[in-house]
Motif scaffolding. Sequence first.
Motif, short mmCIF file in Angstrom:
data_model
loop_
_atom_site.label_atom_id
_atom_site.label_comp_id
_atom_site.label_asym_id
_atom_site.label_seq_id
_atom_site.Cartn_x
_atom_site.Cartn_y
_atom_site.Cartn_z
N TRP A 1 0.82 -1.21 0.00
CA TRP A 1 0.00 0.00 0.00
C TRP A 1 0.85 1.26 0.00
O TRP A 1 0.39 2.33 -0.41
CB TRP A 1 -0.96 0.00 1.19
CG TRP A 1 -0.28 -0.12 2.51
CD1 TRP A 1 -0.09 -1.27 3.22
CD2 TRP A 1 0.35 0.92 3.26
NE1 TRP A 1 0.61 -1.01 4.36
CE2 TRP A 1 0.90 0.33 4.42
CE3 TRP A 1 0.51 2.29 3.07
CZ2 TRP A 1 1.59 1.06 5.38
CZ3 TRP A 1 1.21 3.02 4.02
CH2 TRP A 1 1.74 2.41 5.16
N GLY A 2 2.08 1.19 0.46
CA GLY A 2 2.96 2.37 0.48
C GLY A 2 3.13 2.95 -0.92
O GLY A 2 3.19 4.17 -1.10
N LEU B 1 6.68 2.17 13.18
CA LEU B 1 7.29 3.10 14.13
C LEU B 1 8.78 2.81 14.24
O LEU B 1 9.22 1.66 14.13
CB LEU B 1 6.62 2.97 15.50
CG LEU B 1 5.15 3.44 15.56
CD1 LEU B 1 4.55 3.15 16.93
CD2 LEU B 1 5.04 4.92 15.21
N ILE C 1 8.03 2.23 5.25
CA ILE C 1 6.91 3.13 5.57
C ILE C 1 5.95 2.43 6.52
O ILE C 1 5.76 1.22 6.43
CB ILE C 1 6.15 3.52 4.28
CG1 ILE C 1 6.83 4.69 3.60
CG2 ILE C 1 4.71 3.86 4.56
CD1 ILE C 1 6.02 5.28 2.47
N GLY C 2 5.31 3.20 7.40
CA GLY C 2 4.18 2.69 8.18
C GLY C 2 4.58 1.90 9.41
O GLY C 2 3.74 1.30 10.05
N THR D 1 3.26 7.44 10.13
CA THR D 1 3.40 6.97 11.51
C THR D 1 2.68 7.88 12.50
O THR D 1 2.83 7.71 13.72
CB THR D 1 4.89 6.89 11.89
OG1 THR D 1 5.53 8.10 11.44
CG2 THR D 1 5.57 5.71 11.24
N SER E 1 -5.33 6.97 6.72
CA SER E 1 -3.90 7.14 6.42
C SER E 1 -2.96 6.38 7.36
O SER E 1 -1.76 6.62 7.36
CB SER E 1 -3.50 8.63 6.40
OG SER E 1 -4.24 9.32 5.42
N ARG E 2 -3.51 5.46 8.15
CA ARG E 2 -2.68 4.66 9.05
C ARG E 2 -2.77 3.19 8.67
O ARG E 2 -3.83 2.71 8.26
CB ARG E 2 -3.11 4.85 10.51
CG ARG E 2 -2.98 6.29 11.02
CD ARG E 2 -1.53 6.81 10.99
NE ARG E 2 -0.62 5.87 11.66
CZ ARG E 2 -0.45 5.80 12.96
NH1 ARG E 2 -1.12 6.60 13.76
NH2 ARG E 2 0.39 4.93 13.49
N PRO E 3 -1.67 2.45 8.80
CA PRO E 3 -1.67 1.03 8.42
C PRO E 3 -2.69 0.23 9.23
O PRO E 3 -2.88 0.49 10.42
CB PRO E 3 -0.25 0.57 8.77
CG PRO E 3 0.56 1.81 8.90
CD PRO E 3 -0.36 2.90 9.30
#
Lengths: 412, 412
Positions: free
Chosen positions: A328-329, B129, B126-127, B92, A360-362
């Motif tokens: 998805w990134g 922390l 990405i995504g 994040t 917008s968050r995983p």
Amino acid sequence: MGTNVKQQAYTVVKNGTIVTPRGFAAGGLHCGLKKTSRNDIGAIRCEVPATAAAVYTTNVFQAAPLKVTRESLSNGRLQAVVVNSGNANACTGQQGEKDAYAMRSAAARELGVAEEDVAVASTGVIGELLKMDAVHSGISALPASLGQDANEAEQFSQAILTTDLVKKEACVSVVVNGKTVTIAGAAKGSGMIHPNMATMLAFMTSDAVIGAEALQRLLRQATNHTFNMITVDGDTSTNDMLVAMSSGLAGNEELTVEHPDWEAFAAGFTYVCEVLAKAIARDGEGATKLVEVHVTGGVSDESAQAIAKTVIGSSLVKSAMFGADANWGRIIAAVGRAGQPVNPDTVDIRLGDISVLAQSRPVAFDEEAALAYLQTDTVRIVVDLHHGEGTATAWGCDLTYDYVRINAAYRT
Amino acid sequence: MGTNVKQQAYTVVKNGTIVTPRGFAAGGLHCGLKKTSRNDIGAIRCEVPATAAAVYTTNVFQAAPLKVTRESLSNGRLQAVVVNSGNANACTGQQGEKDAYAMRSAAARELGVAEEDVAVASTGVIGELLKMDAVHSGISALPASLGQDANEAEQFSQAILTTDLVKKEACVSVVVNGKTVTIAGAAKGSGMIHPNMATMLAFMTSDAVIGAEALQRLLRQATNHTFNMITVDGDTSTNDMLVAMSSGLAGNEELTVEHPDWEAFAAGFTYVCEVLAKAIARDGEGATKLVEVHVTGGVSDESAQAIAKTVIGSSLVKSAMFGADANWGRIIAAVGRAGQPVNPDTVDIRLGDISVLAQSRPVAFDEEAALAYLQTDTVRIVVDLHHGEGTATAWGCDLTYDYVRINAAYRT
């Protein structure tokens, strides 16, 4: 449009072809422009002068046949189309123009129609002059090949193919004030461009009574939501052309935007365009699957279109789809570079029914289920921007080793 | 600019690094963000607060470190940069912002500089922390790793790499009213985006006396002609960042655009950007060669830029370059779809010195010579539009099986 129209507005005609609408005959044969024995010249002929409309490539370099077809279409009428594959008659200068005019006059003579009622289309190698001996012998043999059966339509469909693996056809019927109106189409294309062999060509037939201006407006509108929403590699041919002819033999009251059955006719017309467009995307060079990107919540339909096309055109997204990688990134990064208003905190992304990003968050998702879904032959990516009412759908295909192989040594 | 500047305006410093300009120390080490033992955190520190400028990604989705760096740079000054690889700290949310601020304050404390004089950059997955334990232990160990030798600069250069195959460095010197001024840079990036691992980052150091506004203007101008003229796959990262710091320790009269040596300084600065940008393009994912597209005769430089970028970004052109196929049809088709004013009858195309199209018509050329040229590791495509005075150069790479392989299963 397209996917959103009510299915009941029209009926899909199974095995329908461009000769299903009343008044049309078609045919095709091999005249020697392709090195193999595959068909390389074809024609569609209407019993009567048909209302006609067309859209053309936006490329600055337009091949000679486009000039000739534009001239023929200036009166909003066509009675025949002649098309060859194997040579695009592009970057061929004044001799190329002469040859395109010669194709038109030979086809007019042999098919018994007026010269200014003939459209000409070509697809194939760029920068080489047409072998006019082969073209003339092919056109002479065309009248005998024309017919109103599925077999003859098949010969035409084969005659327009280049690197395509499959022929692309669609047909629907619509009831217009009690009369059955039929709309059909045939198309070719497996990359947005293959400058040595290919192009996107599409031919639509109908028997509706409709004015040339209304047909032109509908054609442009349907194209914007279908053919203009597909991409294989982001390139645009010098020869792209979509021609629609309507014989009027269905005998309905003339269709205008005010007609109570206009919406049904437009839906059926758009459906045919969408089926052909998706078939081209699925048959993209080297493709293993059709990828559909559906964007909702944009500030406008135009904005959603721009975002959908950026996602479907991303080489990284396309590579990930080939690898069945739920990455998805790459999708959100493409959304973010589309140059459109987006709220960076409110985006949802789904792969089929699997939510992978929310606000917008995983989202933790089942990787195995995602892998299984992405390995199917039709993948739908849904992006909800939660930023307005605009929606759009775009279609494309995955980027594969075979795409590189096909295009790394195309001329050789 | 770039390729057009007089070479004698500046002197290339062989084996120069970001610590060659006076006042800078650098270093890098492994703290546990990458799965391998490769360096994944690094820093540059200046003896004095340096004049600073930066440019950032245009992507709507900007990673947390960009917010922190913008804030630090609001006073036009920096004394240190801390950068990690292995995790991009993007998508994040609020925790990501907290972590980026925590990176900044830890680096400020350990390096003995003010918090608002520290820039933060991240590249990687990405995504997810950041593992802040690893980050903190890495930052604690940074002061001992910093030094002014080539080895320590090398450790920094290694710390910023992800899928890159080679480190990217450049250094020049320029004489400014009798004083030697040095400009250097280090960069990473091998795709315009790899949303799970990567980004383009570049860090430039100089010892020139120059104001923040002049440095910012020069940085933007040089970027437009170098970093903004490369493409690997047309995608744009959420984390792209280019930071320039100038210590002022060369003791020259302050450089402004009116200074008699401004042009020489700007040329040297732009040369460093160009070397780094070309190195990124050549190291593009899966690339086997650097491809340079030079456009002349456009209606303006901006128009020529748009055309050069369309050609270098065409998947069909890139595939043909991989196959060493002298397929000018793909080049002219890309020129024609760039949306720029072009006279369709006056275009010349050369591959190196080999003319393949003149006045938009094919030229008979030596296929074997063209094949041999296209098999070299640097290929130059020249497009002369004969339509104005605008020129531009863009750089990219070929599209290969390895690009698809690398990106088909990036996360796995």
